[in-house]
Scaffold this active site. Structure first.
Site, PDB file in Angstrom:
ATOM      1  N   SER A  35      -3.137  20.257 -73.297  1.00  0.00           N
ATOM      2  CA  SER A  35      -3.238  21.372 -74.242  1.00  0.00           C
ATOM      3  C   SER A  35      -4.016  22.533 -73.620  1.00  0.00           C
ATOM      4  CB  SER A  35      -3.758  20.985 -75.621  1.00  0.00           C
ATOM      5  OG  SER A  35      -2.781  20.199 -76.290  1.00  0.00           O
ATOM      6  N   HIS A  70     -15.911  31.042 -73.421  1.00  0.00           N
ATOM      7  CA  HIS A  70     -16.400  32.417 -73.568  1.00  0.00           C
ATOM      8  C   HIS A  70     -17.912  32.399 -73.444  1.00  0.00           C
ATOM      9  CE1 HIS A  70     -12.467  33.599 -75.141  1.00  0.00           C
ATOM     10  NE2 HIS A  70     -12.525  32.562 -75.927  1.00  0.00           N
ATOM     11  N   CYS A  80      -4.127  16.718 -76.464  1.00  0.00           N
ATOM     12  CA  CYS A  80      -3.122  16.029 -77.272  1.00  0.00           C
ATOM     13  C   CYS A  80      -2.971  14.571 -76.823  1.00  0.00           C
ATOM     14  CB  CYS A  80      -1.792  16.773 -77.242  1.00  0.00           C
ATOM     15  SG  CYS A  80      -1.093  16.959 -75.617  1.00  0.00           S
TER      16      CYS A  80
END
Lengths: 156, 156
Positions: A64, A69, A84
């Protein structure tokens, strides 16, 4: 149907200088990927924002994605790891303390897919005296740790 | 310090054929970006997994990121929209019904940063009879809607 698990990780009290340095932040992502055996598709995207801003990194994974950040102006780094496939827990607190100087790390875990629905899931936190469970709540689980509290990491 | 808001959106009951079509899924992301006035940095990453798999799209934004994964085998599409600037709510349910044939859409909202901590936040759901609030819980908010329930979208 549940299609995966997402970890939302917020690390506070990090070194502003480290959060501005793509190479330092990249090390965290590289550790996560290596330790959990994740497979990167294509080239990761990295962007350095103008000072006093931080950096953003995005990895497309066969499992996935991983997103990071940083916000040097507030000493904060946030990570999303969406898998996943079942994966073991990464030692977020230990590694973010060591690599970015974090003083406090919050890890929230969200099931994606049908388990996200509000009909039979839970919202749970394990952090010192703040411990509670709401039976009908969505599938969020949260852990907060800082230098003064005992911590237990749940393996998935 | 709060550094942003993340929307975790899970759309169930989508058309498998639409979920396999990058162009169809791209339309959803393009709508989100256009309507919310988001700014894309560089080229988005898209990947088509071999059948019966779906697609993954990642956008690096000046506001943080948008990620999409589809799972045609289970009729599911998931989106993450992470914004470090206040943004209005996107009409996820309406648009995912129209564009991907979703029958049920769950929207969870997570504050990122210090508000993520378990010391003073909340976990809330608004979905028919399942309505509850736990005062000491982390900052998750969840909405579930399906074709039989009234729905109220909270503007942020």
């Amino acid at each position: 149907m549940n299609v995966g698990t997402e970890w939302l990780v917020d690390a506070e009290g990090c070194s502003a200088e480290l959060l501005r340095d793509i190479d330092e932040v990249r090390v965290v992502c590289a550790e996560v990927i290596a330790e959990l055996g994740l497979r990167v598709v294509g080239e990761p995207m990295w962007h350095q924002f103008p000072r006093p801003g931080g950096v953003t990194g995005l990895y497309l994974l066969t499992e996935s994605h991983l997103a990071c950040h940083t916000f040097p102006e507030t000493g904060l780094a946030t990570f999303n790891l969406y898998c996943c496939r079942p994966r073991p827990a990464f030692a977020w607190e230990e590694r973010l303390r060591a690599l970015l100087g974090a003083s406090r790390v919050t890890v929230r875990i969200a099931a994606r897919g049908a388990e996200a629905e509000a009909r039979g899931a839970e919202c749970e936190t394990r952090a010192g005296q703040y411990s509670a469970k709401l039976e009908i709540q969505p599938s969020f689980e949260s852990e907060v740790s800082d230098s003064t509290s005992a911590r237990e990491v749940s393996g998935l």
